[in-house]
Scaffold this motif. Structure first.
Motif, PDB file in Angstrom:
ATOM      1  N   PRO A 476      51.861  32.067  46.954  1.00  0.00           N
ATOM      2  CA  PRO A 476      50.906  31.048  47.418  1.00  0.00           C
ATOM      3  C   PRO A 476      49.828  30.764  46.414  1.00  0.00           C
ATOM      4  O   PRO A 476      49.113  29.793  46.545  1.00  0.00           O
ATOM      5  CB  PRO A 476      50.309  31.683  48.691  1.00  0.00           C
ATOM      6  CG  PRO A 476      50.510  33.142  48.508  1.00  0.00           C
ATOM      7  CD  PRO A 476      51.777  33.301  47.742  1.00  0.00           C
ATOM      8  N   TYR A 477      49.693  31.614  45.388  1.00  0.00           N
ATOM      9  CA  TYR A 477      48.677  31.363  44.377  1.00  0.00           C
ATOM     10  C   TYR A 477      49.192  30.489  43.235  1.00  0.00           C
ATOM     11  O   TYR A 477      48.473  30.217  42.290  1.00  0.00           O
ATOM     12  CB  TYR A 477      48.172  32.678  43.785  1.00  0.00           C
ATOM     13  CG  TYR A 477      47.599  33.604  44.808  1.00  0.00           C
ATOM     14  CD1 TYR A 477      46.756  33.105  45.789  1.00  0.00           C
ATOM     15  CD2 TYR A 477      47.906  34.939  44.827  1.00  0.00           C
ATOM     16  CE1 TYR A 477      46.224  33.940  46.739  1.00  0.00           C
ATOM     17  CE2 TYR A 477      47.377  35.773  45.790  1.00  0.00           C
ATOM     18  CZ  TYR A 477      46.531  35.268  46.742  1.00  0.00           C
ATOM     19  OH  TYR A 477      45.989  36.101  47.688  1.00  0.00           O
ATOM     20  N   GLY A 478      50.437  30.028  43.286  1.00  0.00           N
ATOM     21  CA  GLY A 478      50.976  29.209  42.211  1.00  0.00           C
ATOM     22  C   GLY A 478      51.399  30.071  41.031  1.00  0.00           C
ATOM     23  O   GLY A 478      51.602  31.273  41.122  1.00  0.00           O
ATOM     24  N   LEU A 479      51.577  29.412  39.900  1.00  0.00           N
ATOM     25  CA  LEU A 479      51.964  30.132  38.684  1.00  0.00           C
ATOM     26  C   LEU A 479      50.823  31.000  38.202  1.00  0.00           C
ATOM     27  O   LEU A 479      49.675  30.577  38.227  1.00  0.00           O
ATOM     28  CB  LEU A 479      52.363  29.113  37.599  1.00  0.00           C
ATOM     29  CG  LEU A 479      53.675  28.346  37.843  1.00  0.00           C
ATOM     30  CD1 LEU A 479      53.862  27.329  36.741  1.00  0.00           C
ATOM     31  CD2 LEU A 479      54.863  29.272  37.937  1.00  0.00           C
ATOM     32  N   LEU A 610      42.085  29.991  45.856  1.00  0.00           N
ATOM     33  CA  LEU A 610      41.227  29.622  46.991  1.00  0.00           C
ATOM     34  C   LEU A 610      41.107  28.119  47.190  1.00  0.00           C
ATOM     35  O   LEU A 610      40.468  27.683  48.132  1.00  0.00           O
ATOM     36  CB  LEU A 610      39.824  30.202  46.777  1.00  0.00           C
ATOM     37  CG  LEU A 610      39.702  31.717  46.707  1.00  0.00           C
ATOM     38  CD1 LEU A 610      38.261  32.104  46.459  1.00  0.00           C
ATOM     39  CD2 LEU A 610      40.201  32.351  47.996  1.00  0.00           C
ATOM     40  N   LYS A 611      41.701  27.335  46.296  1.00  0.00           N
ATOM     41  CA  LYS A 611      41.502  25.892  46.367  1.00  0.00           C
ATOM     42  C   LYS A 611      42.158  25.266  47.591  1.00  0.00           C
ATOM     43  O   LYS A 611      41.728  24.200  48.034  1.00  0.00           O
ATOM     44  CB  LYS A 611      42.052  25.230  45.101  1.00  0.00           C
ATOM     45  CG  LYS A 611      41.230  25.552  43.856  1.00  0.00           C
ATOM     46  CD  LYS A 611      41.746  24.808  42.647  1.00  0.00           C
ATOM     47  CE  LYS A 611      40.888  25.093  41.417  1.00  0.00           C
ATOM     48  NZ  LYS A 611      41.390  24.386  40.231  1.00  0.00           N
ATOM     49  N   ASP A 612      43.208  25.918  48.116  1.00  0.00           N
ATOM     50  CA  ASP A 612      43.858  25.355  49.298  1.00  0.00           C
ATOM     51  C   ASP A 612      43.063  25.608  50.568  1.00  0.00           C
ATOM     52  O   ASP A 612      43.370  25.017  51.605  1.00  0.00           O
ATOM     53  CB  ASP A 612      45.263  25.941  49.443  1.00  0.00           C
ATOM     54  CG  ASP A 612      46.154  25.518  48.304  1.00  0.00           C
ATOM     55  OD1 ASP A 612      47.114  26.240  48.019  1.00  0.00           O
ATOM     56  OD2 ASP A 612      45.870  24.455  47.697  1.00  0.00           O
ATOM     57  N   VAL A 634      29.750  25.029  51.679  1.00  0.00           N
ATOM     58  CA  VAL A 634      31.065  25.629  51.483  1.00  0.00           C
ATOM     59  C   VAL A 634      31.796  25.551  52.818  1.00  0.00           C
ATOM     60  O   VAL A 634      31.294  26.039  53.836  1.00  0.00           O
ATOM     61  CB  VAL A 634      30.957  27.089  51.011  1.00  0.00           C
ATOM     62  CG1 VAL A 634      32.332  27.667  50.765  1.00  0.00           C
ATOM     63  CG2 VAL A 634      30.112  27.169  49.754  1.00  0.00           C
ATOM     64  N   THR A 635      32.974  24.925  52.812  1.00  0.00           N
ATOM     65  CA  THR A 635      33.791  24.778  54.019  1.00  0.00           C
ATOM     66  C   THR A 635      35.067  25.575  53.828  1.00  0.00           C
ATOM     67  O   THR A 635      35.769  25.407  52.810  1.00  0.00           O
ATOM     68  CB  THR A 635      34.108  23.307  54.283  1.00  0.00           C
ATOM     69  OG1 THR A 635      32.888  22.575  54.369  1.00  0.00           O
ATOM     70  CG2 THR A 635      34.860  23.159  55.588  1.00  0.00           C
ATOM     71  N   PHE A 636      35.369  26.422  54.774  1.00  0.00           N
ATOM     72  CA  PHE A 636      36.533  27.304  54.708  1.00  0.00           C
ATOM     73  C   PHE A 636      37.417  27.010  55.910  1.00  0.00           C
ATOM     74  O   PHE A 636      36.980  27.114  57.058  1.00  0.00           O
ATOM     75  CB  PHE A 636      36.079  28.764  54.705  1.00  0.00           C
ATOM     76  CG  PHE A 636      37.222  29.745  54.806  1.00  0.00           C
ATOM     77  CD1 PHE A 636      38.334  29.645  53.967  1.00  0.00           C
ATOM     78  CD2 PHE A 636      37.207  30.770  55.734  1.00  0.00           C
ATOM     79  CE1 PHE A 636      39.381  30.537  54.063  1.00  0.00           C
ATOM     80  CE2 PHE A 636      38.252  31.668  55.832  1.00  0.00           C
ATOM     81  CZ  PHE A 636      39.338  31.544  54.993  1.00  0.00           C
ATOM     82  N   GLY A 646      37.527  35.764  45.625  1.00  0.00           N
ATOM     83  CA  GLY A 646      37.438  34.921  44.450  1.00  0.00           C
ATOM     84  C   GLY A 646      35.992  34.702  44.092  1.00  0.00           C
ATOM     85  O   GLY A 646      35.098  35.462  44.480  1.00  0.00           O
ATOM     86  N   ALA A 647      35.749  33.613  43.381  1.00  0.00           N
ATOM     87  CA  ALA A 647      34.392  33.310  42.946  1.00  0.00           C
ATOM     88  C   ALA A 647      34.258  31.812  42.764  1.00  0.00           C
ATOM     89  O   ALA A 647      35.238  31.097  42.503  1.00  0.00           O
ATOM     90  CB  ALA A 647      34.044  34.046  41.652  1.00  0.00           C
ATOM     91  N   VAL A 648      33.034  31.316  42.925  1.00  0.00           N
ATOM     92  CA  VAL A 648      32.674  29.934  42.650  1.00  0.00           C
ATOM     93  C   VAL A 648      31.973  29.921  41.303  1.00  0.00           C
ATOM     94  O   VAL A 648      30.961  30.610  41.123  1.00  0.00           O
ATOM     95  CB  VAL A 648      31.767  29.360  43.756  1.00  0.00           C
ATOM     96  CG1 VAL A 648      31.437  27.910  43.469  1.00  0.00           C
ATOM     97  CG2 VAL A 648      32.430  29.494  45.113  1.00  0.00           C
ATOM     98  N   GLU A 649      32.516  29.150  40.370  1.00  0.00           N
ATOM     99  CA  GLU A 649      32.025  29.160  38.992  1.00  0.00           C
ATOM    100  C   GLU A 649      31.070  28.006  38.760  1.00  0.00           C
ATOM    101  O   GLU A 649      31.329  26.870  39.197  1.00  0.00           O
ATOM    102  CB  GLU A 649      33.195  29.068  38.007  1.00  0.00           C
ATOM    103  CG  GLU A 649      34.168  30.218  38.140  1.00  0.00           C
ATOM    104  CD  GLU A 649      35.398  30.065  37.250  1.00  0.00           C
ATOM    105  OE1 GLU A 649      36.232  30.969  37.235  1.00  0.00           O
ATOM    106  OE2 GLU A 649      35.497  29.009  36.565  1.00  0.00           O
TER     107      GLU A 649
END
Length: 1712
Positions: A476-479, A610-612, A634-636, A646-649
């Motif tokens: 689910p995290y992609g490549l 976390l983008k999804d 921030v909407t989850f 994760g983290a927000v950069e």
């Protein structure tokens, strides 16, 4: 039958008889029907058999019985011959049937009716006889009068007095008519009398027929009454017996109630003990909780202090940074200014240089400026181009990332050779393979069940695993980064091969055969790598590093470089805790700039995986000063139930930073409060329970199972796979440990755990206890462990695993399994009941269905002992005991041995004075019980004797006792527990001083009685003296434990002396508590006839009155014959006048009149007390505030609705305009010309941002009591008044001697009397609803004689009809009630009409009282009679000036109304008054002296009879403060200097407000002269003047004129005497007259030598002008002062005619 029942029995019949008596027709029918003869002949006893005459009426009587059968029920029982209890039987003669009884009653009714009819007829006969007697007497009187009139007629005829004869004959005729009428009436009365006598005789005959029957009926009724009396006596005896039985039952119930009360008290004591134990436990927990709370508070305070210090440091640094920035800004500005100055100097130098070279400096400088501008624009363009390139590169990178993410999520949309190869079908058999993917920053494992095996590679790669990708194997995290890096490397290698084909990489590479290059088709060309080639990535990385190097720079302030995170996040970590899949969560993050100076913040992104699920909303605020903050949302929205981290950069000016983000699922957090349960030492045969608490602090619930380890049940262990590839398992460690080593190694190498199914052995094998069951199955049961796709593995479980310690005595309670919810706890119970001695150590396991929660193990430890002698109660609880009271209990000892044992009871030495066990030594038989008696007598020295066992503060006693058993080393201990308390009562004070008490009053003082015991105790005050009373409950009651109550001690002195006594309070255990009291009795000199006044319920705005007397009964100082006034044993009050003064409390609606007075010895003074209830001003003001608030809220609501309507209207208009605009765009407008889609939302919608304004509540103190709102609030409160009751105490101060001014009475405070007034107030039945509810009607200011009418509306607000009556107003006053009153229904209204007509100028005040049966409504009428006042613009005299005869002159004056009301005025002239002839009869003005001659203002009149003066308008109305201009016309018809009239201003036709004198002078010619001495009188002669004809015939005549000069002679100064002549020319209204004139003074040469001079002897004058001619005289030289000087000059006036005046000048010298 008792008398009461008899009355109840007879009352319905009497009511029925009364109803029948009301129906006269029916009664007459019954009376007129004759009774049969057989009824009269037969005796009464045979009524039931022979009286057939009643058969016809029996139906009606039966119907009467059927309508109310209860009337006859009881009597029927007494008459049917039934046996009565305890009495003799009834004989046959006394038996009567129901029908006989009914006939008796009917006969009695018939007899009564006959008697009433006879009485009625006798009354009618008597009435007729009296009427006949009266009629005959009147006839005799009329006959006598007729004879007398006849004789008088004869006498008058003889006297020939015809008038009297006619009058007497008429009277005689009237008498004859009256006689005839009376005779007719006499005949009628005689006929009526005969008829009445006939009817009476008939009734008497009818009554005589029933004489015998009536007598028999009377005897029968007497017999029945006797029977009723006997029945009543017997019933009384039965009731007495029933009463005795009820008393016995009552006593039985009381005994049962007392037993229940004792039982309830016993249970209460038990509950108290349990509560005490619970309280102790709670106190312990409370202390622990408080300790934790205090620690938490300390931590919070420390944290707050640190945060505050951090904020302070931040603010200080912010302030420092601001100061530094300001300094930097000033330096920059100074530098800019310096550079600008330098540039200007340089430009000027260049200009001079160009000029020196002979060039054009403007052209050269302009060319240079344009060149520099071009270079700047070029640099700007290049910078913009670079920025756009960077944006393009960033967009390309973003799109590539999106494509890479899409390719990762949906790989099936792109062709993949490896996947195609993996999908090829091979001939080999399938074999389970483990394929592992490594992701960046993650160690998650993904498992596949069946994977196709590729061809085995040759060489050293045989042991490597092939990496295969399928549609099911995706993360689910992609490549991952490693995958991306691998792909990019391969792609870059391919790209290099394509580009570097000019030279081979290895020698001889090109020598190999190869096919010609074929241009591939579009579908054959492989797609470009998602990440780009290696060169592209390097270029992109270099570009980004170059871009970042331009962005990121160091921040240095005040010589210090900032290091660290530039922005502070609140909160530090974005944590979404305990989320649910499918729900949306939002959090607001605040970023604060904590760097040294200005900084910016840009959102770079967040972790890829976390983008999804995470959506960020962040609006970059631009540059931010230090200390400033911005927000991020921030909407989850979770889609999988997994933990995410994760983290927000972010990127700041000083470098990048990030905020950790964490999303955690719901989990279980399970724990127990204790892990080792110690039961201590326990005797075999006893049972002990202990509880542990299982707590779940997590947000996920789970199922639990509480088992004993030795009693473990077999379970099935399964595994499951999560969505992220994690393996969860609930298999226990025992099953896992049973796997073989080979299986463990294989599992560790492959990273895969197989799905294991553990099948338990037969349950019957686990149910066996002991070794016998284990011997049946040597293996002790087997566990079959099965893995999917593999063979079954059998785990052999030996006997150790199934060893159940059934004899250790430890087991679990009732709760063995269940559910535990989130944030909850469960109580689990462990029971220890040992059966064998020894130590016990047992483990318990708490397992859970949640795979992530480990099992919890609890250890149970105990020691079981075996003692032959044991006490049945280890703790002997004596509950609560009192000092010095004996308490007993029994100690039961059990013996489980088979032999008898000797016992010895030992009491601790320190407790032997308080406790005793009997017997001290005894024998207990084998397997039996022994009972010893405990005696406990606690003494006050218990705390001193046994300080270790007794706690003085809590009163708890724990006494350890020992029983020594023979031949046994270990004694048997037990404990005696008790709570020892005191039995004392305590008063808050020991001595009570009632002070001075009047014999007419009572003194009350309050004391507090406290129960020092923790047991309830009854109390009572006994042997009270007659002067003292204790309340409540007469001094008896019960005090709860440690309770304090207030008791009122009431002292009432009987006579004047000093009192000293003691009050005794007894407790329930017969203890006495003393209270010393003292007081002084006072006998005041005066007394009140009543000390308490109870007013009736009085309505608001009404009043009630009561009266009393102040009595002075002190007439002698002999104390041996009667009580004398004195204070205690002090001096006797003197005999004489005594004064009193009532002082009403402030604010009380009570008035005492007279408040001050003097009473002589043996006399009394009448005092009136008035109660006038009214509403409180504070309540009215609060009601005004409520009314204003409601009005304001309604207004705001209305404004909000209007604003909403306006907003909707504007929105509709906007929509309609948008629709029209869209239609216009479709017709021909381009889209670029139309406004933006969101342009209509630029401005706020009207009312969208509007907030409800706060309702302003006015201050109650700022409300005007005279306002309408105040009056309306007062009326509303009166309408809703619920009634109140107040009690007031009014002191009456007494002093000997005459009274003085109020408040200065020399009284003695001990002689004060008190008057108690009870004042109930109720709602009035009538209120005024007009004029906002005001009861005062103000007519205002009304002129005298005028009338004003006003209406007053009243309403009946009661629920009854009210009859209204009013008081009588002053008949000579100005107020008058114009209509009458009527009865008012509830809620009805009535309007009173009142008028006000003042007759004098003053204030009028009167009260109209409207009376109802319950209250009185007072309506105050007030008004002011005003005398109207006006002022004139001209004071006293209005001079109309000069006018030609026959012409008119006008002047105006103003009448000003200076009063406050409008006035009607009339201007009346004296010449037109009806009093003018009377005034003309007096002497003329020139003949009167002094003031008498100034009354008549009318002067010369016109010869024509017309009025000389007229006023316009003469009648009118002037408003208040207004004015009216009146025009006065002067119209003379002949020459006269004495025209005069009086104008009188009359107001309202009555009052004369002002008088104005009108004056004027009429002339025959246009020229006139005035100012000379008068030579004529003011009244003209009535004789006709003929001088005009004489002047025409004879020579011209000179008109005389005299000027007298009075020269004042002084010593220091000589001033000539002056006379002034006013010469003028009248402007004529006639056009033919001459417009100008002239005058001249002739013959001055004759007068000048005598000292006379003229300033202007000749002059010309215009029409309408005048001139003053001054004549002066100074005595000539040598003049004799005693002689007058005379000279004559001629004055010629030339106008329309020539007039000559002979002016005689006469000079006189007078002394100064």
């Amino acid at each position: 039958m008792d008398p009461e029942e008899e009355e109840e029995y007879d009352s319905p019949l009497e009511d029925g008889m009364e109803e029948e008596e009301d129906e006269e027709d029916q009664d007459d029918a019954d009376l007129n029907s004759p009774l049969p003869e057989d009824m009269l002949d037969e005796p009464l006893g045979a009524v039931g058999q022979s009286r057939q005459w009643m058969e016809s009426d029996e139906g009606a009587l039966d119907r009467e019985y059927e309508s109310d059968p209860e009337i006859y029920s009881e009597e029927e029982e007494s008459l049917t011959g039934e046996e009565r209890e305890g009495g003799p039987p009834i004989t046959e003669k006394q038996k009567q049937t129901r029908s006989e009884h009914i006939r008796m009653m009917a006969l009695r009714k018939h007899l009564d009716q006959l008697s009433e009819k006879v009485l009625e007829k006798e009354y009618q006969v008597q009435k007729c006889r009296e009427a006949l007697k009266t009629c005959r007497e009147k006839l005799e009187v009329l006959e006598k009068e007729r004879d007398q009139v006849y004789l008088r007629i004869k006498e008058e005829e003889e006297k020939e007095n015809n008038a009297s004869v006619h009058r007497l004959r008429a009277q005689h005729g009237r008498l004859l008519d009256e006689l005839t009428a009376e005779e007719t009436l006499e005949k009628q009365i005689i006929d009526q009398l005969d008829e009445a006598e006939y009817t009476l005789a008939k009734a008497q005959v009818e009554q005589g027929k029933f004489l015998l029957a009536g007598e028999e009926l009377r005897l029968e009724e007497e017999r029945m009454q006797k029977e009723r009396t006997e029945n009543a006596t017997q019933r009384g005896r039965r009731e007495l017996l029933a009463t005795q039985q009820a008393e016995r039952r009552r006593k039985t119930r009381e005994r049962e109630h007392m037993a229940a009360v004792r039982e309830r008290e016993r249970k209460h004591r038990q509950a108290m003990a349990a509560a005490r134990r619970s309280r102790e436990q709670a106190n312990k927990f409370l202390k622990e909780t408080l300790a934790r709370v205090r620690a938490q508070d300390t931590e919070d305070e420390e944290r707050s202090r640190q945060q505050m210090e951090h904020r302070m440091r931040t603010l200080l640094s912010l302030k420092t940074n601001i100061t530094a920035n300001r300094e930097n800004l000033r330096a920059v500005q100074a530098r800019d200014r310096a550079m600008a100055t330098e540039a200007a100097v340089q430009e000027e130098g260049e200009r001079q240089e160009v000029l020196g070279e002979g060039g054009n400096p403007e052209e050269v400088l302009l060319r240079r400026k344009r060149q520099k501008q071009f270079e700047r624009e070029k640099e700007t363009f290049e910078a913009q181009q670079r920025e756009k390139q960077q944006e393009i590169v960033a967009r390309i990178i973003r799109e590539e990332k999106q494509m890479k993410h899409r390719k990762t999520q949906q790989p099936q949309l792109w062709p993949d050779a490896r996947r195609d190869r993996a999908k090829r079908v091979q001939g080999r058999k399938r074999k389970s393979r483990i394929i592992q993917h490594y992701t960046s920053g993650s160690s998650s494992v993904e498992y596949s069940a069946d994977v196709e095996e590729v061809a085995p590679p040759k060489g050293p790669q045989d042991n490597k695993l092939a990496t295969v990708s399928s549609d099911d194997d995706f993360s689910p995290y992609g490549l991952t980064s490693r995958d991306e890096r691998g792909d990019s490397e391969s792609d870059s290698r391919e790209g290099e091969d394509d580009e570097n084909m000019a030279q081979p990489e290895f020698a001889g590479l090109w020598d190999q055969e190869h096919t010609a290059y074929k241009v591939p088709e579009d579908h054959e060309i492989p797609p470009k790598p998602v990440g780009g080639t290696r060169m592209e990535q390097q270029v992109l990385q270099q570009t980004l590093e170059k871009h970042r190097s331009g962005i990121i720079r160091k921040q240095v302030a005040a010589g210090r470089e900032f290091k660290g995170q530039p922005f502070y996040s609140k909160p530090d970590v974005i944590h979404f805790k305990d989320f649910d899949v499918g729900k949306t969560y939002k959090k607001k993050i605040q970023l604060t700039n904590v760097s040294y100076s200005v900084n910016f913040c840009r959102l770079v992104g967040l972790s890829e995986h976390l983008k999804d699920f995470i959506h960020l909303v962040f609006d970059p605020p631009g540059q931010m000063s230090a200390g400033m903050s911005c927000d991020m949302m921030v909407t989850f929205k979770p889609m999988i139930n997994e933990d995410l981290e994760g983290a927000v950069e972010f990127l700041a000016q000083t470098g990048p930073f990030f905020i950790p983000l964490r999303c955690t699922t719901k989990k279980c957090d399970l724990s127990v409060d204790i892990e080792t349960v110690d039961f201590g030492t326990q005797v075999i045969g006893e049972t002990l329970k202990k509880t542990i608490t299982l707590t779940n602090k997590g947000a996920l619930g789970t199922k639990f199972e509480f088992i004993k380890v030795s009693d473990a049940k077999p379970r099935t262990v399964t595994t499951a796979e999560t969505s992220l590839g994690r393996l969860t398992s609930d298999m226990s460690d025992r099953a896992v440990s049973s796997l073989s080593d080979q299986e463990k190694v294989h599992t560790a190498e492959s990273g895969h755990k197989p799905d294991i199914h553990v099948t338990p052995p037969d349950e019957k094998a686990l149910e066996g206890d002991g070794e016998g069951d284990a011997g049946k199955d040597g293996d002790g049961g087997r566990w079959d462990v099965t893995r999917e796709g593999e063979t079954t593995v059998d785990f052999g479980l030996g006997s150790d695993f199934l060893d159940v310690s059934a004899l250790d005595g430890m087991k679990i309670g009732q709760v063995a399994m269940g559910d535990i919810g989130p944030f909850s706890s469960v109580k689990l119970e462990i029971i220890f009941a040992p059966t064998v001695p020894g130590k016990v150590d047992t483990d318990f396991e708490i397992s859970f269905s949640d795979p992530c929660s480990d099992s919890i193990f609890v250890r149970g430890v105990a020691n079981a002992i075996d003692v032959p002698v044991w006490v049945e109660r280890q703790n002997v609880d004596l509950k609560i005991c009192m000092f010095d009271r004996l308490y007993q209990d029994s100690i039961v000892v059990n013996n489980r041995a088979t032999t008898a044992l000797r016992l010895r009871f030992e009491v601790p030495k320190e407790l032997r004075d308080h406790m005793e066990l009997l017997p001290k030594t005894g024998y207990i038989q084998a397997q039996s019980q022994f009972s010893a008696q405990l005696k406990f007598l606690p003494r006050q020295t218990l705390s001193e004797d046994a300080p270790k066992s007794f706690d003085k503060e809590t009163g708890v006693l724990e006494a350890p006792m020992v029983i020594r058993v023979a031949d046994q080393t270990r004694p048997v201990p037990f404990t005696i527990q008790a709570i020892v308390t005191s039995s004392d009562f305590e008063f808050d004070r020991k001595d009570i001083d009632f002070g001075f008490c009047s014999i007419y009053e009572s003194v009350k003082t309050t004391i507090k009685l406290t129960n020092k015991s923790i047991l309830a105790q009854p109390y009572g005050f006994v042997s009270l003296p007659e002067t003292v009373d204790v309340q409540p409950n007469d001094g008896f009651g019960t005090l709860l434990p440690l309770e304090t109550i207030e008791l009122d001690l009431i002292f009432n002195a009987k006579k004047a002396k000093e009192y000293s006594f003691e009050l005794t309070c007894k407790s329930g255990i017969n203890r006495d508590f003393k209270l010393s009291c003292k007081a002084v009795g006072v006998h005041p000199p005066l007394e009140l006839s009543q000390s308490v006044i109870h007013f009736a319920a009085t309505a608001l705005i009404d009043s009630s009155m009561a009266s009393l007397h102040v009595v002075n009964s002190h007439i002698s100082r002999n104390e041996f014959t009667h009580p004398v006034p004195r204070i205690g044993k002090g001096e006797i009050a003197p005999v004489g006048p005594t004064s009193f003064e009532f002082v009403v409390p402030e604010g009380a609606p009570v008035n005492v009149s007279p408040a001050v007075g003097t009473v002589l010895p043996g006399k009394k003074s009448h005092v009136t007390v008035t109660f006038s209830p009214s509403l409180l001003d504070a309540d009215i003001r609060e009601e005004v505030v409520r009314i204003r608030t409601r009005l304001r809220e309604a207004q705001l609501k209305r404004e909000e609705e209007e604003a909403a309507m306006a907003a909707r209207k504007s929105e509709l208009e906007t929509r309609s305009s948008d629709k029209k605009g869209k239609k216009a765009d479709k017709k021909g407008k381009s889209p670029s010309d139309s406004p933006a889609k969101g342009s209509k939302s630029k401005g706020p919608t009207p009312g969208a941002d509007k907030k409800d304004p706060e309702v302003e509540i006015p201050s109650p103190d700022a409300i005007d009591p005279n306002s309408d709102e105040y009056a309306a609030a007062r009326a509303a409160l009166m309408r809703n008044y619920r009634g109140r009751f107040h009690s007031y105490t009014v002191p009456c101060f007494v002093a000997s001697g005459e009274c003085g001014d109020p408040g200065k009475l020399p009284y003695n405070k001990y002689n004060t009397l008190y008057l108690e007034i009870h004042c109930p107030s109720v709602r009035p039945s009538l209120i005024v609803i007009s004029n906002h509810g005001r009861t005062m009607t103000d007519f205002g200011e009304v002129s005298i004689g005028q009338s004003v009418v006003k209406s007053i509306t009243i309403q009946n607000i009661s629920d009854k009809t009210q009859d209204l009556k009013s008081s009588i107003l002053d008949t000579s006053g100005p107020f008058l009630l114009l209509n009458s009153l009527r009865a008012l229904q509830p809620e009805a209204t009535h309007t009173l009409i009142a008028s006000f007509t003042p007759h004098e100028g003053r204030n009028f005040y009167e009260t109209l009282e409207v009376h109802t049966p319950t209250s009185t409504l007072g309506i105050t009428l007030q008004g002011r009679g005003m005398t109207p006042l006006v002022s004139l613009s001209v004071e006293g005299v209005l001079d109309m000036g000069h006018a030609l005869a026959g012409e008119a002159v006008t002047e105006t004056f103003k009448i000003t109304n200076t009063s406050t009301l409008a006035v009607d005025y009339t201007v009346q002239l004296d010449s037109q008054s009806y009093q003018k002839p009377a005034a003309a009869q007096g002497l003329p003005e020139f003949l009167q002296r002094g003031e008498a001659g100034r009354g008549n203002l009318v002067g010369t009149s016109n010869n024509s009879g017309m009025s000389v003066f007229s006023c316009t308008p003469s009648v009118g109305n002037i408003p208040a403060g207004g004015n009216q201009e009146v025009t006065v016309t002067f119209n003379p018809d002949h020459h006269s200097l004495h025209y005069s009239d009086g104008a009188r201003i009359v107001l309202f036709g009555q009052d004369e407000a002002a008088v104005l004198q009108l004056k004027g002078r009429g002339w025959d010619h246009t020229m006139y002269v005035e100012g000379c001495d008068p030579l004529d009188v003011s009244v003209e002669s009535l004789e006709a003047q003929q001088h005009v004809e004489e002047e025409e015939e004879g020579p011209e005549k000179l008109l005389p004129m005299l000027l007298t000069f009075r020269y004042v002679q002084t010593e220091d100064k000589l001033k000539p005497a002056e006379r002034v002549l006013d010469i003028g020319c009248i402007r004529s209204l006639s056009g033919a007259a001459k417009k100008s004139g002239e005058y001249s003074v002739d013959n001055l040469q004759l007068a000048t030598p005598k000292g006379f001079n003229v300033d202007q002897p000749k002059a010309t004058m215009e029409a309408g002008s005048s001139k003053k001619v001054v004549f002066t005289w100074a005595p000539p030289a040598g003049h004799d002062p005693s002689e007058p000087v005379e000279a004559t000059v001629q004055l010629v006036l030339k106008g329309d005619a020539t007039e000559r005046y002979k002016v005689l000048l006469r000079g006189l010298v007078v002394s100064g």
